[in-house]
Design a protein around this motif. Structure first.
Motif, PDB file in Angstrom:
ATOM      1  N   GLY A   2      -5.850  -6.659   2.560  1.00  0.00           N
ATOM      2  CA  GLY A   2      -5.978  -5.292   2.911  1.00  0.00           C
ATOM      3  C   GLY A   2      -5.198  -4.402   3.490  1.00  0.00           C
ATOM      4  N   PHE A   3      -4.340  -5.009   4.369  1.00  0.00           N
ATOM      5  CA  PHE A   3      -3.419  -4.212   5.111  1.00  0.00           C
ATOM      6  C   PHE A   3      -2.152  -3.741   3.848  1.00  0.00           C
ATOM      7  CE2 PHE A   3      -4.766  -6.154   9.231  1.00  0.00           C
ATOM      8  CZ  PHE A   3      -5.397  -5.040   9.695  1.00  0.00           C
ATOM      9  N   ALA A   4      -1.862  -4.979   3.011  1.00  0.00           N
ATOM     10  CA  ALA A   4      -0.940  -4.791   2.072  1.00  0.00           C
ATOM     11  C   ALA A   4      -1.217  -3.681   1.189  1.00  0.00           C
ATOM     12  CB  ALA A   4      -0.614  -6.179   1.541  1.00  0.00           C
ATOM     13  N   VAL A   5      -2.757  -3.600   0.840  1.00  0.00           N
ATOM     14  CA  VAL A   5      -3.070  -2.523  -0.101  1.00  0.00           C
ATOM     15  C   VAL A   5      -2.994  -1.161   0.556  1.00  0.00           C
ATOM     16  CG1 VAL A   5      -4.961  -1.742  -1.502  1.00  0.00           C
ATOM     17  CG2 VAL A   5      -4.396  -4.114  -1.394  1.00  0.00           C
ATOM     18  N   ASP A   6      -3.131  -1.322   1.602  1.00  0.00           N
ATOM     19  CA  ASP A   6      -2.980   0.177   2.356  1.00  0.00           C
ATOM     20  C   ASP A   6      -1.742   0.653   2.798  1.00  0.00           C
ATOM     21  OD1 ASP A   6      -5.936   0.319   2.599  1.00  0.00           O
ATOM     22  OD2 ASP A   6      -6.087  -0.432   4.544  1.00  0.00           O
ATOM     23  N   ALA A   7      -0.762  -0.289   2.722  1.00  0.00           N
ATOM     24  CA  ALA A   7       0.550  -0.211   2.951  1.00  0.00           C
ATOM     25  C   ALA A   7       1.257   0.406   1.721  1.00  0.00           C
ATOM     26  CB  ALA A   7       1.252  -1.638   3.598  1.00  0.00           C
ATOM     27  N   ALA A   8       0.927  -0.243   0.480  1.00  0.00           N
ATOM     28  CA  ALA A   8       1.189   0.222  -0.832  1.00  0.00           C
ATOM     29  C   ALA A   8       0.805   1.655  -0.927  1.00  0.00           C
ATOM     30  CB  ALA A   8       0.629  -0.733  -1.771  1.00  0.00           C
ATOM     31  N   LYS A   9      -0.230   2.181  -0.517  1.00  0.00           N
ATOM     32  CA  LYS A   9      -0.905   3.313  -0.472  1.00  0.00           C
ATOM     33  C   LYS A   9      -0.075   4.378   0.278  1.00  0.00           C
ATOM     34  CE  LYS A   9      -5.701   2.333  -1.461  1.00  0.00           C
ATOM     35  NZ  LYS A   9      -7.101   2.008  -0.811  1.00  0.00           N
ATOM     36  N   LEU A  10       0.554   3.855   1.342  1.00  0.00           N
ATOM     37  CA  LEU A  10       1.528   4.770   2.265  1.00  0.00           C
ATOM     38  C   LEU A  10       2.739   4.827   1.606  1.00  0.00           C
ATOM     39  CD1 LEU A  10       1.084   3.411   6.030  1.00  0.00           C
ATOM     40  CD2 LEU A  10       0.481   5.670   5.108  1.00  0.00           C
ATOM     41  N   LEU A  11       3.248   3.788   1.053  1.00  0.00           N
ATOM     42  CA  LEU A  11       4.587   3.776   0.429  1.00  0.00           C
ATOM     43  C   LEU A  11       4.494   4.748  -0.862  1.00  0.00           C
ATOM     44  CD1 LEU A  11       5.153  -0.020   0.627  1.00  0.00           C
ATOM     45  CD2 LEU A  11       6.486   1.813   1.786  1.00  0.00           C
ATOM     46  N   LYS A  12       3.563   4.843  -1.464  1.00  0.00           N
ATOM     47  CA  LYS A  12       3.197   5.708  -2.563  1.00  0.00           C
ATOM     48  C   LYS A  12       3.620   7.130  -2.192  1.00  0.00           C
ATOM     49  CE  LYS A  12       0.848   6.265  -6.794  1.00  0.00           C
ATOM     50  NZ  LYS A  12       2.040   5.664  -7.803  1.00  0.00           N
ATOM     51  N   PHE A  96       1.997  -6.717  11.078  1.00  0.00           N
ATOM     52  CA  PHE A  96       1.043  -7.201   9.939  1.00  0.00           C
ATOM     53  C   PHE A  96       0.165  -6.185   9.734  1.00  0.00           C
ATOM     54  CE2 PHE A  96       1.762 -11.642  11.737  1.00  0.00           C
ATOM     55  CZ  PHE A  96       2.904 -12.048  11.091  1.00  0.00           C
ATOM     56  N   ASP A  97      -0.049  -4.968  10.369  1.00  0.00           N
ATOM     57  CA  ASP A  97      -0.899  -4.173  10.106  1.00  0.00           C
ATOM     58  C   ASP A  97      -0.164  -3.107   9.065  1.00  0.00           C
ATOM     59  OD1 ASP A  97       1.286  -2.788  11.505  1.00  0.00           O
ATOM     60  OD2 ASP A  97       0.142  -1.833  13.076  1.00  0.00           O
ATOM     61  N   THR A  98      -1.095  -1.904   8.744  1.00  0.00           N
ATOM     62  CA  THR A  98      -0.477  -1.429   7.362  1.00  0.00           C
ATOM     63  C   THR A  98       0.910  -0.491   7.809  1.00  0.00           C
ATOM     64  OG1 THR A  98      -2.790  -0.767   7.032  1.00  0.00           O
ATOM     65  CG2 THR A  98      -1.217   0.774   6.127  1.00  0.00           C
ATOM     66  N   GLU A  99       1.000  -0.076   8.668  1.00  0.00           N
ATOM     67  CA  GLU A  99       2.294   0.709   9.147  1.00  0.00           C
ATOM     68  C   GLU A  99       3.514  -0.294   9.204  1.00  0.00           C
ATOM     69  OE1 GLU A  99      -0.570   1.361  10.678  1.00  0.00           O
ATOM     70  OE2 GLU A  99      -1.238   3.223   9.981  1.00  0.00           O
ATOM     71  N   GLY A 100       3.004  -1.643   9.911  1.00  0.00           N
ATOM     72  CA  GLY A 100       4.330  -2.533   9.909  1.00  0.00           C
ATOM     73  C   GLY A 100       4.955  -2.828   8.748  1.00  0.00           C
ATOM     74  N   ILE A 101       3.601  -3.397   7.794  1.00  0.00           N
ATOM     75  CA  ILE A 101       3.927  -3.929   6.704  1.00  0.00           C
ATOM     76  C   ILE A 101       4.932  -2.755   5.632  1.00  0.00           C
ATOM     77  CG2 ILE A 101       3.058  -4.673   4.377  1.00  0.00           C
ATOM     78  CD1 ILE A 101       1.031  -5.857   5.506  1.00  0.00           C
ATOM     79  N   ALA A 102       4.506  -1.519   5.731  1.00  0.00           N
ATOM     80  CA  ALA A 102       5.186  -0.390   5.127  1.00  0.00           C
ATOM     81  C   ALA A 102       6.588  -0.299   5.719  1.00  0.00           C
ATOM     82  CB  ALA A 102       4.360   0.767   5.157  1.00  0.00           C
ATOM     83  N   SER A 103       6.965  -0.205   6.861  1.00  0.00           N
ATOM     84  CA  SER A 103       8.148  -0.478   7.327  1.00  0.00           C
ATOM     85  C   SER A 103       8.932  -1.512   7.094  1.00  0.00           C
ATOM     86  CB  SER A 103       8.151  -0.246   8.983  1.00  0.00           C
ATOM     87  OG  SER A 103       7.471  -1.238   9.588  1.00  0.00           O
TER      88      SER A 103
END
Length: 111
Positions: A2-12, A96-103
């Motif tokens: 779920g965090f990875a999916v949310d990170a993908a949205k941030l990255l987009k 491992f949270d959304t922002e962390g994965i995106a970074s």
């Protein structure tokens, strides 16, 4: 995942198109899928909320090494002792949270 999916949205939002694969089984690993993602993305980032040694990143690295192709960043707990704490705090600390994965993804593609 779920965090990875949310990170993908941030990255987009930053113009980075990231694909997320839920690899629920490491053995047997779907080597065809690994190669497909390596070819279509140019860089795989594995994320596992435990020690990276002997996990998903290692299995993906073996597939890529045998094929002689692909870039990989393994994101997880480095070879260190575990800690106790609230899950949200530990996820933030280890990115491992959304922002962390995106970074982590942004750092990986800059290399």
């Amino acid at each position: 995942v779920g965090f990875a999916v949310d990170a993908a949205k941030l990255l987009k939002n930053d113009g980075i198109n990231a694909a997320v694969a839920n690899v629920h089984t490491i053995k047997p690993l779907d080597a065809e899928a690994v190669m497909k993602y390596a070819e279509t993305t140019g860089h795989i980032v594995t994320v596992e909320d435990h020690n990276i040694i002997g996990g998903l990143g290692t299995a993906v690295a073996e597939v890529l090494a045998e094929a002689g192709t692909g870039r990989l960043t393994r994101h997880g707990v480095k070879n260190t002792f575990g800690e106790s704490g609230k899950p949200a705090e530990l996820y933030r600390k280890y990115r491992f949270d959304t922002e962390g994965i995106a970074s982590v993804v942004k750092e990986a593609i800059k290399k």
